[in-house]
Design an enzyme around this catalytic site. Structure first.
Site, PDB file in Angstrom:
ATOM      1  N   CYS A  71       0.832  -1.203   0.000  1.00 25.93           N
ATOM      2  CA  CYS A  71       0.000   0.000   0.000  1.00 25.93           C
ATOM      3  C   CYS A  71       0.870   1.259   0.000  1.00 25.93           C
ATOM      4  O   CYS A  71       1.536   1.535  -0.983  1.00 25.93           O
ATOM      5  CB  CYS A  71      -0.978  -0.029   1.180  1.00 25.93           C
ATOM      6  SG  CYS A  71      -2.356   1.128   0.993  1.00 25.93           S
ATOM      7  N   HIS A 100      -3.553  -5.269   1.245  1.00 26.04           N
ATOM      8  CA  HIS A 100      -3.352  -5.593   2.656  1.00 26.04           C
ATOM      9  C   HIS A 100      -3.805  -7.032   2.881  1.00 26.04           C
ATOM     10  O   HIS A 100      -4.780  -7.491   2.278  1.00 26.04           O
ATOM     11  CB  HIS A 100      -4.174  -4.661   3.545  1.00 26.04           C
ATOM     12  CG  HIS A 100      -3.658  -3.262   3.596  1.00 26.04           C
ATOM     13  ND1 HIS A 100      -2.445  -2.937   4.159  1.00 26.04           N
ATOM     14  CD2 HIS A 100      -4.194  -2.101   3.144  1.00 26.04           C
ATOM     15  CE1 HIS A 100      -2.252  -1.628   4.063  1.00 26.04           C
ATOM     16  NE2 HIS A 100      -3.292  -1.099   3.441  1.00 26.04           N
TER      17      HIS A 100
END
Length: 507
Positions: free
Chosen positions: A334, A439
């Site tokens: 991310c 994630h």
């Protein structure tokens, strides 16, 4: 009209006293007794968040509690989420959607308007469940914040909840903190406290008993239990985590860069399952220089631009690049994926007044921060081969929480093909650097198993017969999590007066 659901609220003498895990354990205990129970925290401040099945963002602590209760997480369990993005300000997420940024002073004045939001969410849960297990935040004795309170005693009044007060003896001063908290409350607030718990105890409870009896007499509130300190592998709520000071010896080392605005560091919790894997966190150049990680992870960030700047100012960026040049594989997740790219553009000033900042240049790609936040759970299949893992076509799943689009160029190949037609991430031509927006990527059992085997093979080639790695084989992470939740519940049930608790709840 009064809601039909019963409730119980767990408040603490301060942050990190164990409210989240105790609430989770109680959810598991109640579930095992046949009750339909749901967790609830009206306002959560944390950088670890999760995406629900319908694309809403909520705190991970309530996700753990929902899993302990055996139910699907839903955003009503955490209607207000604050994600700090500066020292004095946060992104405000209401009912799972990022609404605006606000500094602490303005939010304190604004939160009175949120009473309706938190009550509507609570009422929805109360329609569907028999018991609501409520977690407070910080301490109810923060008397400077009592006005317009929607998360501690203010919420307890709104939903008419009995309160259990938790103190952390591991920090020391537990009797003073419990006594001081109670004495700073108004008489009607004290009356709500039906018991207290001493948490994280190490030693012989018999030595503690005289103090417990004296405190019970002074505050006229019974002790419901003394919960021992347990080393369980369960996601932490926020950045105040003992994982950063605890280490275990291991044959493989996963290094994690502790960014200033680190978020979703729980992505690496899964590696704690392995006795021969050590997870280390580095927050300065010297720590990383002395370390010899087998894999370096750049985790998520709530303020990517500021973190890139701080990495350069602290020379930690230089050390990351040196490790890469020395042959250490690197994975960015991310915000970390954005950081390892060539540059980050912020034309809408989403994170900063700067419109451009150079990344670490480990992947040839550019990120443009967008005003609209991407929040989704997604599945796909791997395309590229990181570390020659031969995983092409392997299923991969995770969830996205980011404000930006990243475009690889040059010789960067995509990491995964997603089910909605998009591509995710990138892998360098030499297979040594990987980035992804997913994630939870390490929660994928096959990917994680192949990754650890590849790291072990590389280390074996480097060290020869002196390297011994106990290959634990493929581990079912979901089953492992369930076993940890059961251990948590068993510890609480053994050391707490559960019949008394049920009586307080009214069931």
């Amino acid at each position: 009209m009064k809601n039909k659901a019963k409730n119980i609220m767990f408040q603490g003498t301060g942050s990190s006293v164990g409210k989240s895990l105790l609430t989770a354990g109680i959810c598991r205990i109640l579930r095992d007794r046949g009750f339909r129970v749901a967790p609830y925290k009206s306002q959560n401040m944390a950088l670890n968040s999760y995406i629900t099945a319908d694309g809403k963002e909520m705190g991970r602590a309530q996700v753990v509690q929902a899993e302990c209760a055996g139910i699907e997480p839903r955003v009503e369990m955490n209607p207000v989420l604050l994600k700090p993005n500066t020292d004095i300000g946060s992104q405000v997420i209401l009912m799972g959607k990022a609404e605006f940024n606000m500094d602490a002073t303005d939010y304190h004045a604004y939160k009175a308007k949120l009473a309706g939001v938190v009550m509507e969410a609570y009422n929805r849960l109360a329609e569907d469940y028999e018991i609501i297990a409520i977690e407070g935040a910080g301490s109810p004795a923060e008397i400077n914040l009592r006005e317009n309170d929607i998360v501690n005693m203010g919420l307890a009044e709104m939903v008419d909840a009995p309160v259990i007060l938790i103190g952390d003896i591991d920090r020391g001063g537990v009797f003073a903190s419990l006594y001081g908290t109670v004495m700073l409350l108004e008489p009607e607030e004290r009356a709500r406290i039906k018991g207290f718990i001493i948490n994280k105890f190490r030693g012989d409870v018999a030595l503690l008993q005289p103090g417990i009896e004296m405190l019970e007499e002074k505050i006229n509130i019974p002790c419901l239990g003394v919960i021992p300190y347990e080393r369980l592998i369960i996601d932490d709520e926020d950045s105040v985590t003992e994982r950063w000071i605890e280490k275990k010896e291991g044959s493989l080392t996963i290094g994690v860069v502790r960014l200033r605005h680190i978020s979703n560091f729980t992505d690496c919790t899964v590696f704690d399952m392995y006795p021969d894997v050590n997870v280390e966190y580095y927050d300065n150049q010297r720590a990383l220089h002395r370390a010899d990680p087998d894999l370096l992870v750049i985790p998520g960030s709530k303020n990517t631009i500021d973190d890139v700047i701080k990495l350069r100012e602290s020379r930690l960026a230089d050390e990351i690049i040196k490790k890469h040049e020395a042959g250490v594989p690197i994975i960015g997740i991310c915000g970390g994926y954005q950081i390892i790219g060539r540059e980050i553009l912020d034309p809408h000033h989403v994170e900063s007044h700067r419109e451009r900042v150079e990344g670490l240049g480990l992947l040839d790609m550019i990120t443009v921060l967008e005003a609209e936040k991407t929040t989704t759970r997604i599945e796909g299949t791997m395309v590229s081969n990181f570390l020659d893992m031969d995983m092409a076509g392997c299923p991969v799943a995770g969830y996205e929480i980011h404000m930006g689009e990243t475009t690889p160029s040059g010789e960067v190949t995509r990491f995964a093909a997603l089910e909605d037609g998009r591509s995710d991430g990138g892998v360098s031509a030499d297979g040594m650097v990987m980035g992804t927006y997913l994630h939870g990527v390490f929660d994928n059992d096959d990917f994680r198993d192949k990754l650890l085997k590849a790291l072990a093979k590389r280390k074996k080639e480097k060290l020869g017969e002196t390297f011994v790695y106990d290959d634990a084989g493929r581990i079912d992470f979901q089953a492992f999590k369930e076993s940890q939740y059961d251990l948590l519940a068993q510890s609480i049930e053994k050391n707490m007066d559960i019949p008394r608790l049920l009586e307080i709840i009214g069931v």
